[in-house]
Design an enzyme around this catalytic site. Structure first.
Site, PDB file in Angstrom:
ATOM      1  N   GLY A   1       0.438  -1.123   0.154  1.00 29.37           N
ATOM      2  CA  GLY A   1      -0.350  -0.267  -0.249  1.00 29.37           C
ATOM      3  C   GLY A   1       0.758   1.275  -0.190  1.00 29.37           C
ATOM      4  O   GLY A   1       2.239   1.025  -0.338  1.00 29.37           O
ATOM      5  N   THR A   2       0.294   2.409   0.127  1.00 28.81           N
ATOM      6  CA  THR A   2       0.632   3.769   0.428  1.00 28.81           C
ATOM      7  C   THR A   2       1.668   4.056   0.866  1.00 28.81           C
ATOM      8  O   THR A   2       3.108   4.074   1.566  1.00 28.81           O
ATOM      9  CB  THR A   2       0.008   4.842   0.315  1.00 28.81           C
ATOM     10  OG1 THR A   2      -1.044   4.479  -0.553  1.00 28.81           O
ATOM     11  CG2 THR A   2       1.011   5.990  -0.189  1.00 28.81           C
ATOM     12  N   PHE A   3       1.563   2.989   2.117  1.00 28.72           N
ATOM     13  CA  PHE A   3       2.206   3.263   3.555  1.00 28.72           C
ATOM     14  C   PHE A   3       3.396   2.385   4.039  1.00 28.72           C
ATOM     15  O   PHE A   3       3.991   2.330   5.033  1.00 28.72           O
ATOM     16  CB  PHE A   3       1.638   3.522   5.079  1.00 28.72           C
ATOM     17  CG  PHE A   3       0.813   5.102   4.414  1.00 28.72           C
ATOM     18  CD1 PHE A   3       1.828   6.161   4.575  1.00 28.72           C
ATOM     19  CD2 PHE A   3      -0.684   5.232   4.595  1.00 28.72           C
ATOM     20  CE1 PHE A   3       1.116   7.599   3.645  1.00 28.72           C
ATOM     21  CE2 PHE A   3      -0.905   6.570   3.398  1.00 28.72           C
ATOM     22  CZ  PHE A   3      -0.336   7.619   3.991  1.00 28.72           C
TER      23      PHE A   3
ATOM     24  N   LYS B   1       2.661  -6.284   8.921  1.00 24.79           N
ATOM     25  CA  LYS B   1       2.110  -4.990   7.931  1.00 24.79           C
ATOM     26  C   LYS B   1       4.103  -4.436   8.382  1.00 24.79           C
ATOM     27  O   LYS B   1       4.442  -4.107   9.580  1.00 24.79           O
ATOM     28  CB  LYS B   1       1.090  -4.462   8.125  1.00 24.79           C
ATOM     29  CG  LYS B   1       1.144  -3.441   7.065  1.00 24.79           C
ATOM     30  CD  LYS B   1      -0.044  -2.643   7.558  1.00 24.79           C
ATOM     31  CE  LYS B   1      -0.698  -1.765   8.241  1.00 24.79           C
ATOM     32  NZ  LYS B   1      -1.369  -1.319   8.297  1.00 24.79           N
TER      33      LYS B   1
ATOM     34  N   ASP C   1      -5.841   7.461   4.297  1.00 27.58           N
ATOM     35  CA  ASP C   1      -5.298   6.382   3.310  1.00 27.58           C
ATOM     36  C   ASP C   1      -6.634   5.375   2.552  1.00 27.58           C
ATOM     37  O   ASP C   1      -7.124   4.340   2.528  1.00 27.58           O
ATOM     38  CB  ASP C   1      -4.792   5.616   2.933  1.00 27.58           C
ATOM     39  CG  ASP C   1      -4.417   4.641   1.514  1.00 27.58           C
ATOM     40  OD1 ASP C   1      -4.901   5.760   0.431  1.00 27.58           O
ATOM     41  OD2 ASP C   1      -3.230   4.026   1.707  1.00 27.58           O
TER      42      ASP C   1
END
Ligand SMILES: *[C@@H]1O[C@H](CO)[C@@H](O)[C@H](O)[C@H]1NC(C)=O
Ligand SMILES: *[C@@H]1O[C@H](CO)[C@@H](O)[C@H](O)[C@H]1NC(C)=O
Ligand SMILES: *[C@@H]1O[C@H](CO)[C@@H](O)[C@H](O)[C@H]1NC(C)=O
Ligand SMILES: *[C@@H]1O[C@H](CO)[C@@H](O)[C@H](O)[C@H]1NC(C)=O
Ligand SMILES: *[C@@H]1O[C@H](CO)[C@@H](O)[C@H](O)[C@H]1NC(C)=O
Ligand SMILES: *[C@@H]1O[C@H](CO)[C@@H](O)[C@H](O)[C@H]1NC(C)=O
Ligand SMILES: *[C@@H]1O[C@H](CO)[C@@H](O)[C@H](O)[C@H]1NC(C)=O
Ligand SMILES: *[C@@H]1O[C@H](CO)[C@@H](O)[C@H](O)[C@H]1NC(C)=O
Ligand SMILES: *[C@@H]1O[C@H](CO)[C@@H](O)[C@H](O)[C@H]1NC(C)=O
Length: 893
Positions: free
Chosen positions: A619-621, A638, A739
């Site tokens: 994902g973005t982060f 994660k 997000d």
């Protein structure tokens, strides 16, 4: 060749090819269906059963003959001419594929064909005249292809036509007159072609014409009065043509007319007063014509009028007071005319007005102190007029203003300190070319969202206040041609500007002017004063340099470490799997949920992140990995991306936030079950989500065989409501999500929706400086338009992103897709559907909306919510709590 002979020849050619392709009547449809399968090769039919009536997208009638072939959006590029052999075919829908070449003339043989939809393909060449033989055709859609040539006269045989869509092609020639004679024509959409000649006279007289969309062609002549004579027209879009003549008086007969767009033509004469009879009018846009006379006060009777754009015409007189009655008016744009009189105060009774553009006219007199009168004005554009007197103190009451243009007037006096109260100002504050005098109010420094400030060419005097360094968002500044003096404050946006931003002020010095401050100062100023401000400036500059160096150092270190890690990992990979499993020094770890403490092994979690094969998504982060515990339990791990490792330096805070989140325990929010911190890496542990993400569910990215079952609407609706509830809860506890995207909506084993990446919002709180290095924007396609200038994620911004998610669910389309055209995303595509003359049916995924009336009704209700949530103006979007209520209502409807 004589045209009649040519027509005859083409018709017989069409017939011959049609009969060659069509199998003998006795052979049935099996042979034709096999031929179609070979030619078109739809993935759905690859391993289909022998009975073609059971193939996907195929409908058979009572005698087992094929009546419909509907295969939209299958990526098809083959030959479909064999469809011409299906004698009973009533519907052929091959829209949204990649079909190229010519439209098969043989389709003309389909005497029972009612719907032919070949839109959104790459078909080229002319529209085959033989199509005129398919005399039962009611719905013809050839839009968005590359068809050329003129509309064949042979189509005049299609007497049953109700909807004709041939827009966005390369068609030339005139719109044939016989269209005017069709008794059932409801929709004619031929925009974005190169059609010329007049709109056929008499069009609309013989049928119930409701939608006429011919924009962006080269049409000439006048707007036929016949369009309005029967009073059925609802949508008239003729923008960007070469139409002349006047707006017919009969326009007032259309009581259901909601949308009139006739801008960018050569229309002249007065706007008929009868316009007031068209009481359903919502949009009236007639800019860039040669319309004369005054603005009819009768517009005031159109209570639903939302947009009135009469810019760039030859209108004179004053703005009628009556327009103040328009409670729903949001935009009044009348720039570039010869209008005059005083500031139209009555308009301020329109409480919903968000844009008032009076620029390039001859308005005069003073600006009233109640210039906004507590309204919702966001754009106040008054430049190039003759307004005089001073800027009223009441300007401070324009609390929602994003843009204020007052340039090129005759304004004098001081800039009121109240200007600093308009904290919402973002796009521009332009007061240039007036006679403003006095000092610059230091309160301007409070405008911390303002991007462009132009005060040039006035008579402003005194020093530039150091407080202006509070204008943190400034990019464009122009203070030239005034009477400013002293040193230009040391402030990034100032020094980065061109010298011409400060030139023309005889006594101003310092960067970016080529004037050294020393000698000028000596004569006029106390040297103490200068030394102090110099010292402050130096200190500021110094700390800027320091901060910059620290940031660069940190970034460099991260990058260096990243590279080292990669190299090390690569080496280990070479040396074989076994070596990879090396114990990392775990600095901190915890499992929040007691019952899980035995089941989770931290080293297994860490090791999972070294195997690319166990990566689930990125994902973005963060990147998420799947880890199988020795206990057999599957955990999602994660790993936060390196740019955000800054959070690790706030370890204590992070752990606190994670623990807090673990205790929130909302059914629609992903709940962290633990964390591991080693070296400078942070891993968050979460439950496994066996059904992946909404992104995968909608767009099937998880599915290789391409034969995925379409999710059903009730399931999708409950997912939408789940996300809405999770988000509403977050807003209730004053948390903004950073997000929102379908990739961050997780589905548990019962397809309950859980919104993820919540912790990021807590860990990367930009206002607390922990995310200073990473620009927090979210996922492309979901970012609200105002972010471009505000650079802040807000509660209404979240609502917007949620709206995009709803649209994604309703349309089964990605938020950004080339399909929409250049610069057009899903939101713009949906919002501009009415302009294109498209109905909600053409937007929503037909695989859902055509299943049952109940589904369709719910989808329409959800579409309304989605439209509200994605309103361009943040203030117009509902709160999440309201959105939840509306979705529940839609569900129970
Ligand atoms: C094409 O036009 C027909 C008739 O107006 C309409 O029913 C159909 O939905 C359109 N297809 C698309 C893909 O918009
Ligand atoms: C339309 O025709 C022009 C020239 O006739 C050509 O340059 C252009 O590429 C064509 N456009 C499409 C979409 O086919
Ligand atoms: C409108 O345009 C047509 C063709 O361009 C021209 O023949 C006609 O004289 C024009 N009418 C007016 C009123 O200007
Ligand atoms: C104005 O809009 C509302 C809501 O769409 C509608 O119910 C009403 O009939 C419209 N009024 C007129 C005069 O068309
Ligand atoms: C603004 O518009 C909304 C919806 O169009 C309407 O309900 C509301 O009454 C209007 N506000 C005012 C103050 O008239
Ligand atoms: C200002 O707004 C109020 C309603 O809030 C309205 O009654 C009044 O007429 C408005 N004043 C002007 C000058 O338009
Ligand atoms: C500009 O305003 C001043 C007074 O504020 C007035 O004397 C002058 O006539 C005005 N000029 C024009 C061109 O309106
Ligand atoms: C301000 O307005 C003037 C006059 O319209 C224009 O020339 C100038 O470019 C504007 N300044 C900015 C920063 O947009
Ligand atoms: C600032 O405004 C003046 C006119 O007042 C203009 O000539 C100049 O080019 C502008 N400078 C910049 C950087 O926009």
């Amino acid at each position: 060749m004589h045209p009649a002979f040519r027509r005859c020849l083409l018709l017989s050619l069409g017939l011959i090819s049609a009969s060659l392709l069509a199998p003998r009547a006795g052979a049935g449809d099996a042979a034709a269906m096999q031929a179609l399968r070979r030619g078109l090769a739809p993935p759905d039919w690859a391993a289909a059963p022998a009975d073609h009536c059971a193939w996907r997208g195929v409908t058979c009638g009572g005698a087992r003959e094929v009546t419909a072939v509907e295969l939209p959006r299958r990526g098809l590029r083959g030959d479909f001419s064999a469809a011409a052999g299906l004698r009973a075919l009533a519907r052929l829908d091959l829209s949204f594929n990649a079909l190229s070449g010519a439209v098969p003339a043989a389709l003309g043989a389909l005497a029972r064909l009612e719907l032919l939809d070949l839109s959104m393909n790459r078909l080229s060449g002319p529209i085959p005249p033989a199509l005129g033989l398919a005399a039962g055709l009611k719905f013809l859609n050839l839009s968005n292809n590359a068809l050329s040539g003129s509309i064949p006269d042979e189509l005049r045989g299609l007497k049953e036509l109700q909807e004709v869509q041939i827009s966005a092609n390369n068609l030339t020639g005139a719109i044939p007159g016989w269209l005017a004679g069709l008794p059932g024509l409801r929709v004619l959409s031929a925009y974005e072609n190169a059609l010329s000649g007049p709109i056929p006279p008499g069009l609309g007289l013989s049928s119930n014409l409701q939608v006429l969309n011919l924009h962006s062609n080269g049409l000439e002549g006048s707007i036929p009065s016949s369009l309005f004579d029967l009073g059925n027209l609802q949508v008239l879009i003729l923008t960007v043509n070469r139409l002349n003549g006047t707006i017919p008086d009969s326009i007032g007969r259309c009581l259901g007319l909601s949308n009139v767009r006739i801008g960018n033509n050569r229309l002249a004469g007065a706007i008929p007063a009868s316009i007031g009879d068209a009481t359903s009018l919502t949009y009236f846009e007639a800019d860039s014509n040669q319309l004369s006379g005054s603005i009819p006060a009768q517009f005031a009777r159109c209570a639903n009028l939302t947009l009135l754009n009469l810019a760039y015409n030859r209108l004179v007189g004053e703005v009628p007071d009556m327009l103040g009655e328009l409670r729903n008016l949001q935009e009044l744009i009348i720039s570039g005319n010869g209008l005059g009189g005083e500031y139209p105060r009555s308009i301020l009774r329109c409480r919903n007005l968000s844009k008032l553009d009076l620029s390039y006219n001859a308005f005069r007199g003073g600006l009233p102190d109640t210039i906004c009168n507590g309204s919702r004005l966001q754009f106040l554009v008054l430049d190039h007029n003759e307004f005089s007197g001073s800027i009223p103190h009441g300007i401070g009451g324009c609390s929602r203003l994003l843009e204020l243009q007052l340039a090129n007037n005759n304004l004098s006096g001081e800039i009121p300190a109240e200007m600093g109260k308009i904290k919402s100002l973002q796009i521009a504050l332009n007061l240039s070319f007036n006679h403003l005098s006095g000092p610059l109010p230091r309160e301007l420094g409070r405008l911390d969202k303002l991007v462009a400030l132009d005060l040039s060419s006035n008579e402003i005097s005194g020093e530039i206040p150091a407080d202006m360094r509070g204008m943190l968002s400034l990019i464009v500044v122009n203070l030239s041609n005034n009477r400013l003096r002293g040193a230009i404050p040391v402030f990034g946006p100032f020094q980065k500007s061109a010298g011409s931003s400060f030139s023309g002020n005889a006594k101003l010095c310092g960067d970016p002017l080529d004037v050294d401050c020393g000698p000028i100062y000596g004569s006029n100023y106390g040297s103490d004063h200068r030394k102090i401000s110099y010292r402050v400036a130096l200190a500021v500059a110094g700390s800027c340099v320091l901060i910059f160096s620290v940031v660069s150092l940190v970034v460099t270190l991260f990058m260096w470490r990243e590279r080292q890690e990669k190299e090390a990992d690569a080496k280990k990979a070479e040396a074989g799997e076994a070596v990879v499993v090396e114990a990392r020094h775990v600095m901190a770890s915890s499992v929040f949920i007691e019952s899980l403490q035995q089941a989770i092994d931290f080293q297994t979690c860490v090791q999972a992140t070294f195997k690319d094969a166990s990566a689930l998504r990125s994902g973005t982060f963060s990147t998420t990995y799947k880890a199988v515990m020795p206990s057999g339990m599957v955990v999602c791990v994660k790993k936060l991306k390196s740019v955000d490792r800054a959070v690790v330096h706030h370890q204590a805070k992070m752990i606190r936030e994670l623990e807090r989140l673990a205790h929130i325990n909302h059914p629609n929010l992903v709940r962290p079950i633990g964390y591991v911190i080693y070296e400078d890496v942070a891993l968050l542990l979460q439950y496994d989500m066996p059904n992946g993400t909404l992104l995968q569910l909608l767009h099937g990215s998880n599915n290789c065989d391409g034969d995925q079952e379409k999710p059903d609407w009730p399931k999708l609706l409950s997912i939408a409501i789940g996300v809405a509830e999770g988000l509403a809860f977050l807003h209730q506890i004053a948390t903004i999500h950073l997000d929102i995207s379908s990739g961050n909506v997780f589905l548990d084993s019962h397809y309950n929706a859980l919104l993820g990446e919540v912790e990021i919002s807590k860990l990367l709180d930009p206002s607390k400086g922990t995310a200073s290095i990473s620009a927090v924007a979210g996922t492309f396609g979901y970012i609200p338009p105002e972010y471009a200038y505000s650079m802040q994620v807000t509660v209404p911004g979240n609502v917007y992103s949620f709206g995009v998610l709803l649209l994604e669910i309703l349309t089964s389309k990605m938020p950004v897709d080339e399909e929409f055209g250049e610069g057009v995303d899903l939101v713009k595509w949906v919002h501009s559907a009415p302009e294109r003359g498209e109905t909600p049916e053409q937007i929503m995924d037909p695989r859902l909306s055509t299943v049952s009336f109940a589904w369709r009704r719910q989808m329409l209700a959800v579409l309304k919510v989605a439209m509200l949530c994605t309103e361009r103006a943040p203030a117009k979007r509902p709160k999440m709590k309201k959105a939840v209520e509306m979705l529940q209502e839609a569900k129970n409807s």
